[in-house]
Structure formats: C-alpha cells, structure tokens
Design a protein around this motif. Structure first.
Motif, PDB file in Angstrom:
ATOM      1  N   VAL A  26       0.847  -1.189   0.000  1.00 35.07           N
ATOM      2  CA  VAL A  26       0.000   0.000   0.000  1.00 35.07           C
ATOM      3  C   VAL A  26       0.884   1.242   0.000  1.00 35.07           C
ATOM      4  CG1 VAL A  26      -1.823   1.242   1.217  1.00 35.07           C
ATOM      5  CG2 VAL A  26      -1.736  -1.256   1.317  1.00 35.07           C
ATOM      6  N   ASN A  27       0.703   2.098  -1.020  1.00 36.98           N
ATOM      7  CA  ASN A  27       1.540   3.297  -1.155  1.00 36.98           C
ATOM      8  C   ASN A  27       3.008   2.968  -0.870  1.00 36.98           C
ATOM      9  OD1 ASN A  27      -0.716   4.929  -1.721  1.00 36.98           O
ATOM     10  ND2 ASN A  27      -1.108   5.231   0.466  1.00 36.98           N
ATOM     11  N   PRO A  28       3.583   2.036  -1.636  1.00 35.76           N
ATOM     12  CA  PRO A  28       4.915   1.516  -1.291  1.00 35.76           C
ATOM     13  C   PRO A  28       6.010   2.567  -1.396  1.00 35.76           C
ATOM     14  CG  PRO A  28       4.240   0.762  -3.466  1.00 35.76           C
ATOM     15  CD  PRO A  28       3.043   1.434  -2.866  1.00 35.76           C
ATOM     16  N   THR A  29       6.973   2.442  -0.462  1.00 35.13           N
ATOM     17  CA  THR A  29       8.147   3.319  -0.485  1.00 35.13           C
ATOM     18  C   THR A  29       9.409   2.498  -0.691  1.00 35.13           C
ATOM     19  OG1 THR A  29       8.363   3.158   1.923  1.00 35.13           O
ATOM     20  CG2 THR A  29       7.081   5.022   1.050  1.00 35.13           C
ATOM     21  N   ASN A  30       9.248   1.214  -1.002  1.00 36.91           N
ATOM     22  CA  ASN A  30      10.404   0.348  -1.196  1.00 36.91           C
ATOM     23  C   ASN A  30      10.110  -0.664  -2.294  1.00 36.91           C
ATOM     24  OD1 ASN A  30       9.039  -1.996   0.200  1.00 36.91           O
ATOM     25  ND2 ASN A  30       9.166  -0.550   1.910  1.00 36.91           N
ATOM     26  N   ILE A  31      11.165  -1.251  -2.824  1.00 34.47           N
ATOM     27  CA  ILE A  31      11.054  -2.220  -3.918  1.00 34.47           C
ATOM     28  C   ILE A  31      10.233  -3.434  -3.492  1.00 34.47           C
ATOM     29  CG2 ILE A  31      12.433  -4.006  -5.067  1.00 34.47           C
ATOM     30  CD1 ILE A  31      12.288  -1.607  -6.714  1.00 34.47           C
ATOM     31  N   MET A  32      10.452  -3.905  -2.267  1.00 33.54           N
ATOM     32  CA  MET A  32       9.717  -5.082  -1.819  1.00 33.54           C
ATOM     33  C   MET A  32       8.213  -4.839  -1.890  1.00 33.54           C
ATOM     34  SD  MET A  32       7.965  -7.098   0.395  1.00 33.54           S
ATOM     35  CE  MET A  32       7.928  -6.401   2.049  1.00 33.54           C
ATOM     36  N   GLY A  33       7.751  -3.717  -1.324  1.00 26.58           N
ATOM     37  CA  GLY A  33       6.329  -3.408  -1.338  1.00 26.58           C
ATOM     38  C   GLY A  33       5.792  -3.188  -2.742  1.00 26.58           C
ATOM     39  N   ALA A  34       6.576  -2.480  -3.585  1.00 29.54           N
ATOM     40  CA  ALA A  34       6.147  -2.206  -4.953  1.00 29.54           C
ATOM     41  C   ALA A  34       6.085  -3.485  -5.782  1.00 29.54           C
ATOM     42  CB  ALA A  34       7.095  -1.200  -5.603  1.00 29.54           C
ATOM     43  N   SER A  35       7.026  -4.417  -5.540  1.00 29.66           N
ATOM     44  CA  SER A  35       7.016  -5.682  -6.281  1.00 29.66           C
ATOM     45  C   SER A  35       5.795  -6.519  -5.921  1.00 29.66           C
ATOM     46  CB  SER A  35       8.303  -6.467  -6.008  1.00 29.66           C
ATOM     47  OG  SER A  35       8.362  -6.887  -4.654  1.00 29.66           O
TER      48      SER A  35
END
Length: 638
Positions: A428-437
């Motif tokens: 949710v509203n990612p600020t890192n690669i892990m979350g965005a992936s």
C-alpha cells in the motif's frame, strides 16, 4: 561432619531414585491391611478399657479376624489401594470414605445377624463406628504423609513464589489446583486484585493485594504472577497497562493454557512463561470449519514457500481439514527437510510431497502442475527483507512479480479452482522495492481475474507484520537481548501492525474459502504498536530493566522504511464480509490497454536484468510508489 553430610546426601539421593518409580499396588494393599489390623487392635483395646476394666492389648480371636477379613474384602471391592499415593487428592479421600462406610455398615449388619442366631456379637455396634473412624483417619493420614514426603524429597530450592492475578472463582480454583499439585514448582503467596478497593483481604488464608500496594507499600512476597489464558483474553486493550505494570514491577508473568491445549499430567507442568504474542490480547478467531472443510477436504493443495514461517503454518492449519495431498514447495532444502521431519513425526498419516523448486522457473513449475494437478494454491514464496531488496531490486521483482505471474498463468492453464496470494501491507503506497514488487504482483493477478471465462478464483490477502516470523523484528530483538544489548530501534515514533502467525494463517484459509475472484482481502490488524514499546516489553519479559540492564539506541530509518504502515491505499474503500476480521478492499485500479502492455514490457525488462528500465515501468504500473532518487538507487544496486 563431612561424612555425615555425605551420608545424608546419599540417603536423599537414594530416596529420590526410589521415588521416581510408582510403588506397586500390592505393596499399598499390604500397608492398608496392616493399617486395618492396627485399627482393629486399637478398637478392641478401647472397648476393653470401658468394659470390665481389664485391659487387653492383643486380641487375636475370631472376632478380630472376622473384622479384618471384612475390611480386606471391601479393599478389594472398591480397589482403594489402586491409586498413586503421591497424587492423593479429594477423589482418593472419597474412595477411602466409601470403603470405610461400607465396612462399618457390613460390620453392624453381620453383628446383628450373629446376635440373632448365636446370641453374641463380634463387638458392640459403637465399636464398629470407632473402628471406622480410626481406620479412615489412619488410611488417609498415611497417604497425606507419603504425598508430603514426596514433595519434600523433590523440593527444589528454586521454588517460584507466585501471585495469582484475579480473585474470581476461576482464579481461586487455579490457586487450589496449583497448591494441591504434588509436582508443583510454584509456591502461591497471594492474589492480586484488579480493583483498587478490596472487599475482603484474604482468600484461602492467603493475602489479597492491589497493584498500588505492590508498587508503593513494598509488601512484595512473590517474584512472579500466574494468569489463566481466559483472563489474558478478557483483559481489554485499554486495560493492558495491568500487564505492563506487572512487568514494570519486575514480576515474571506465567500463563496457564486452556484445558484443551494441555499435554502434561499435572497443572504445574502446563504453566508457561507469557510471551509477546500473549500481550497482544487479541480475540480468538472463530473459523467456519464446515465451510473450510468443504473447500479443502480431499483436495490436492500446493503451498509455495512451505518451509517459511507463514507457509509452514498454513500447512499446519490445513491438516485438520483433511486434504488429499499437500505439496510442500520451497527452494530452501534444509528448512524443507526440517518441515517434512516435523510432519512425519506429528502427522504420520498425512499425505504430502516435498518439492524443491524455484517459482522463477516456469518449466519446473509446469512439470509439477502436470504431475500433481493441484486443486488449490497458497502462494507464500517471496523475498521480503526491505533493505536487502533495496540493494537487489531485480531479484525482488523476479521472485515477487515473475514468480507470482508464473504460478498465476499455470493456475489458469491447469484450471486450478482457487489461488490464494499472500501479499503485505507494504504494497500500500509503497516506499520500497519489496512493497512495490508485491503490489505489481497484486495488479497482475487482478488483471487475470478480470476475465470471467477463467475458472480459477484468484484471492489476494493483505496483512501486516507477523510476530516471530522469519526476519521479523522479534527474533532480532531476542538475539540482542541474549547478548545483553543494546537493542536497536530505527526511530522512536515508528509503528507497525502485528498479528500472530496462527491468527494470520487462519484468516488466510478463511479468506481463501470465501473469495469469488479478484478480491483483495484486508485483515483487521488491531491497533498499530510502537516498536519502542515492543522492545521494552521484550526486555522486561526477559527479566531485565530497560535502559538499566539493557540499553535501547536509535539507528535511524533504513532505506525504504516507513514510519507508519498502511493497510488500504488512498483510493480504496472497504466492504464488510461475514467475518468481522476480514474486509474487502475495493481497488480503483484502471486496467486499460496501456497498463496491459506495461505488464508485458515489465516482464521482459526483468528477464533482461535491466534494473533502471524495470523500475521505470514499475513506477508507471504503481504510480503511488515513491522511491529514492535514481542516484541513490544506482549506488545500492549490485
């Protein structure tokens, strides 16, 4: 003097070795017979003392023998010698009383019968009652003395002096059970009232104290507190300061699990130290077991990441629902081996397969699908360590996106009935690669689920941090505490949502059974927890004082780390489900032709190991993704 002490030590060691074994029933029977003989002699002696005045110490005629024979007969009928003497309790005293009453009643009846036929009696009727009183007292006293001697022999200088938290009937019953337990390692010294004003000051002759009295009046008699699991659940979140106060007073907290979770023979062996999960004070989950059984019973179920903390717990939670076969898929050989050993030991009849595979390898996955034809998939395999993925972005995208895409495509091809994707709140509203992936994987699954001609139901579950999972902050803090600190926290205001592993996996199974396809399910994570509070609780649970015994230091936010986690994106709202802890997140993602082309290009750039192009497309797919500057990222890329 040394010789005497050595002999004394040897004597007690011999007693301890003897006490480890149960005394044969035959020996107890002989001792009971000897007690009845002594009681009979004592009875005839007392009767003679109030008769003609001539005292008769030994009485060995037919009256005496008849009394003993009748008593022995009722010993055999009631099997009063069959219990384990060291565990004597209320039930044993009742059995002895039944045996005695039956003997006395028989004596009186036989007495009257003999008197009517022969005009004489074995003994006066009052003598039978005297005999009953003596023999019952001696039989019960013998058992109490043996029980107490066993406790003294096995007494440990490290007996834990403990309070019971609460003064309800259940709390009093808990105290009585511990006190009467012959193998207890706890010495109950009182009760702690949750009220500030006391209506009474003692229960079971033990004092009742309040938290204020413990804190201000220095009347401490115990070093620990025992609380039932039921009371832990009853303590509402706003009352959690009760447990925090106890920890601040350096009292160790122990809990007694629910009765159905007991494994030992005594109540004291079930008492365990309270852990961090217990302090969450979350309401137990009620699963729709019949519905879940109808979904998972008799099915071939594939669990990816099955050797991980989440995947392995999903496997354990599935077992009661009777799957036909569980496929344990993981690329980690040793953890998967350990998992299989656990299942073989605890569930010898479970049908499962150990599958070493990497979700990035489409051909390998295709062969697995072709061989086993799974009906349901739980996809938990992922890279999840935020700072490490910041330094290795293509690996995160390769596993978290392409791995999910491979499984999704194969689920469609082989007409799998249900596909449950385990995502994260970091999507949710990612600020890192892990979350965005993980968010890009969610998007791909939703793009496939839009096709109503597809038979597979795709379900995404999204939740926050899981206590005790691999790589979580809890094992990290634990190691730091074991090394006497310092405990490192990135920021004083950082918060996270937490739930226990079993709670998260139960909700995953529940969501997997209720989905119609394309939904993102969000779990009720309760209130966010400040990491600094969590660190302090762990230090206190370990028996130390924060900032005195173990220091806490701040290290600054790591690359890609948020101060606050979110469970819903800004443009999402939720709908309730039949389960109060599961909500549906209605996404407003717009799947136009351009986005579908982006997904295809995204795959190609990842396969080509093009970091910058991959991230460029990722930002278009997930526009809410805000990352570091490209210069910073280029420095971090390996």
């Amino acid at each position: 003097m040394k010789l005497i002490l050595k002999l004394k030590s040897t004597f007690f060691n011999i007693l301890k070795r003897l006490a480890r074994n149960y005394v044969p029933r035959g020996v107890i029977f002989i001792i009971d017979v000897c007690i009845s003989i002594f009681a009979a002699q004592a009875t005839f002696f007392l009767i003679s003392s109030v008769g003609n005045g001539s005292l008769k110490f030994i009485h060995l005629d037919w009256e005496f023998l008849s009394l003993v024979v009748i008593q022995v007969l009722f010993f055999i009928i009631f099997k009063s010698y069959a219990g384990i003497v060291r565990y004597t309790g209320f039930k044993d005293s009742i059995k002895q009383l039944q045996t005695t009453i039956a003997t006395v009643t028989a004596l009186i009846l036989i007495n009257e019968l003999i008197f009517r036929v022969y005009g004489t009696k074995m003994l006066v009727n009052g003598g039978a009652i005297i005999y009953g009183f003596i023999v019952f007292s001696l039989l019960f006293l013998f058992r109490v003395v043996v029980k107490r001697a066993y406790q003294l022999i096995h007494a440990d200088s490290s007996y834990t002096k403990a309070y019971i938290l609460g003064t309800s009937l259940a709390d009093v019953a808990l105290a009585e059970s511990i006190i009467s337990d012959s193998r207890t390692s706890f010495d109950i010294v009182g009760f702690i009232s949750e009220l500030t004003k006391l209506k009474k000051t003692r229960i079971l002759t033990l004092p009742i104290v309040t938290l204020d009295q413990l804190e201000h009046k220095n009347i401490r008699g115990g070093t620990s507190v025992i609380v039932s699991s039921q009371k832990l659940r009853e303590l509402a979140p706003e009352e959690s300061n009760i447990l925090n106060k106890l920890l601040e007073l350096n009292l160790k907290i122990y809990k007694l699990p629910d009765l159905q979770d007991w494994n030992g023979e005594s109540i004291s062996s079930e008492i365990k130290k309270v852990n961090l999960e217990d302090l969450l004070q979350r309401t137990p989950i009620k699963l729709q077991k019949e519905k879940l059984k109808s979904i998972y019973n008799g099915k071939v179920i594939l669990v990816t990441g099955a050797a991980g903390s989440i995947g392995s717990e999903v496997v354990r939670q599935l077992i009661p629902f009777g799957p036909k076969k569980i496929l344990l898929l993981d690329q980690a050989e040793t953890p998967l081996h350990h998992m299989s050993l656990e299942l073989e030991s605890n569930h010898p009849n479970l049908n499962f397969e150990k599958v070493i595979a990497n979700v990035r390898c489409y051909k390998r996955l295709e062969a697995i699908f072709d061989e086993f034809e799974p009906d349901v998939i739980f996809h938990g395999a992922a890279y999840k360590h935020v700072p490490m993925m910041e330094a290795n972005p293509v690996e995160a995208l390769d596993v978290n996106f392409l791995g999910t895409k491979n499984l999704t495509d194969l689920a469609v091809l082989f007409k799998v009935s249900r596909f449950v994707f385990i995502s994260t709140d970091k999507a949710v509203n990612p600020t890192n690669i892990m979350g965005a992936s993980k968010r890009s994987a969610e998007i791909y699954i939703q793009s496939v689920a839009r096709d109503r001609s597809i038979q597979t139901r795709f379900i995404t579950t999204r939740f926050g941090n899981v206590l005790g999972s691999n790589g979580s902050v809890i094992p990290h803090f634990k190691k730091q505490i074991e090394n006497f600190g310092p405990v490192t926290v990135t920021h004083p205001d950082i918060t996270r949502y937490f739930m226990t592993i079993d709670e998260a996996c139960q909700l995953v199974l529940e969501a997997g059974a209720m989905g119609n396809g394309g939904e993102i399910y969000v779990f009720d994570m309760g209130k966010p927890v400040k990491i600094i509070d969590l660190a302090m609780q762990m230090i206190r649970l370990s028996g130390f004082v924060p900032y005195e015994d173990i220091d806490i230091i701040y290290t600054g936010l790591r690359p890609g780390e948020k101060l606050y986690e979110e469970l819903l994106a800004d443009k999402e709202n939720t709908l309730p489900t039949h389960h109060q802890k599961i909500l549906i997140a209605k996404a407003s993602y717009d799947f136009d032709s351009e986005k579908l082309i982006l997904l295809k290009n995204f795959q190609n750039q990842i396969c080509n190991n093009n970091v910058l192009k991959s991230i460029e497309i990722l930002k278009k797919l997930v526009p809410e993704y805000s990352s570091f500057t490209e210069e910073t990222r280029q420095k971090n890329v390996i």
